[in-house]
Design an enzyme around this catalytic site. Structure first.
Site, PDB file in Angstrom:
ATOM      1  N   GLU A 132      -2.733  -9.203   3.266  1.00  0.00           N
ATOM      2  CA  GLU A 132      -2.938  -9.504   5.071  1.00  0.00           C
ATOM      3  C   GLU A 132      -4.305  -9.442   5.067  1.00  0.00           C
ATOM      4  OE1 GLU A 132      -2.416  -4.682   5.359  1.00  0.00           O
ATOM      5  OE2 GLU A 132      -1.357  -6.559   4.440  1.00  0.00           O
ATOM      6  N   CYS A 172       1.465  -1.770   0.017  1.00  0.00           N
ATOM      7  CA  CYS A 172       0.241  -0.092   0.215  1.00  0.00           C
ATOM      8  C   CYS A 172       0.886   1.657  -0.051  1.00  0.00           C
ATOM      9  CB  CYS A 172      -1.130  -0.270   0.864  1.00  0.00           C
ATOM     10  SG  CYS A 172      -2.293   1.270   1.141  1.00  0.00           S
ATOM     11  N   HIS A 177      -4.190  -4.895   0.284  1.00  0.00           N
ATOM     12  CA  HIS A 177      -3.635  -5.893   0.621  1.00  0.00           C
ATOM     13  C   HIS A 177      -3.344  -7.059   1.052  1.00  0.00           C
ATOM     14  CE1 HIS A 177      -3.168  -1.872   3.406  1.00  0.00           C
ATOM     15  NE2 HIS A 177      -3.866  -1.236   3.184  1.00  0.00           N
TER      16      HIS A 177
END
Length: 206
Positions: free
Chosen positions: A186, A86, A184
Site C-alpha cells: 500500500e 509486514c 508494504h
C-alpha cells in the site's frame, strides 16, 4: 462474470485486531475499485472472498490480541486467499524472536533479528527479486518496494520473493492459499498497487 462485476461484489475483509496502517490499506483498495471492510467477526471473515491480515507494531503484543479474540485459531483455518502484510506475515510464521513470540505456524520458518552490524530498522526502498507465483504477475525483477522492519524471515521452502539487506531474506512467502509480504504494497507506489491487484484477482485466474 466480468472483472468489473467481481470488483463490485467481492467481499474483502481487513482483519481488525488493533494493528496500525489500516487506513492506508483501505485507500489503496479504493484506488483499485474495491471496498475493504474492517472486521474481527469470525463469520464475516470466514465468508470473505479475500482476507488481508495487516500489521504494524510489536509481535508479542499483537499476538496477545489475536489470542484474546480467537483469531489465532481462525486465521490458519481460512480457505480463501489470505494476504499477510509486514508484521502480519511475520505472525503467520512459526516463531518470532521479537518478544519470543509463538506465531500461527502457517509458514514453516522462524522470524529472526537482523545482525547487530546492520542499521535497523531496515527502512525505505529496496529491490525484490526471484519473483514467483501470480502474486508478481507483471512485476519486473529488482522492482523497488517500501519496507520498515527489524526482523525478517530467512529463505525457506515457502519463499516466493527475496530481498537483500546484508543477507538474502524472504520478502514474500506462500503456502497453499496463504500469502505474506514483508514490504508494504500500500506504500510501494505502482508496483505495490499491482501486487495488491494481483492478490485481489487470484481467483479470477484459477
Amino acid at each position: 462474470m466480468s472483472i468489473e462485476k467481481n470488483m463490485a461484489t467481492e467481499k474483502i475483509i481487513i482483519i481488525d485486531y488493533g494493528a496500525g496502517n489500516i487506513q492506508s490499506i483501505k485507500f489503496a483498495l479504493e484506488r483499485l475499485g474495491y471496498d475493504g471492510v474492517l472486521s474481527h467477526d469470525a463469520e464475516e471473515i470466514r465468508s470473505a472472498d479475500k482476507v488481508i491480515f495487516p500489521g504494524v507494531g510489536e509481535a508479542s503484543s499483537a499476538m496477545k490480541k489475536l489470542n484474546s479474540t480467537g483469531l489465532d485459531k481462525l486465521i490458519p483455518q481460512l480457505t480463501q486467499p489470505v494476504l499477510g502484510i509486514c508484521l502480519g506475515m511475520q505472525l503467520m510464521c512459526n516463531h518470532s524472536e521479537e518478544g519470543d513470540t509463538a506465531g500461527l505456524g502457517i509458514f514453516d520458518v522462524d522470524v529472526i533479528h537482523f545482525e547487530k552490524t546492520l542499521k535497523v530498522p531496515h527502512i525505505g526502498w529496496n529491490r525484490i527479486k526471484d519473483l514467483k507465483t501470480d502474486l508478481f504477475q507483471g512485476i519486473v525483477e529488482n522492482e523497488f518496494v517500501y519496507l520498515v522492519h527489524s526482523f525478517y524471515a530467512p529463505l525457506c521452502a515457502d519463499t516466493i520473493a527475496k530481498c537483500d539487506y546484508g543477507v538474502n531474506y524472504s520478502s514474500a512467502l506462500k503456502k497453499d492459499n496463504f500469502y505474506g509480504v514483508q514490504f508494504h504494497p500500500e506504500k510501494s507506489s505502482s508496483a505495490g498497487e499491482k501486487i495488491l491487484e494481483n492478490f485481489l484477482k487470484l481467483d479470477l485466474r484459477s
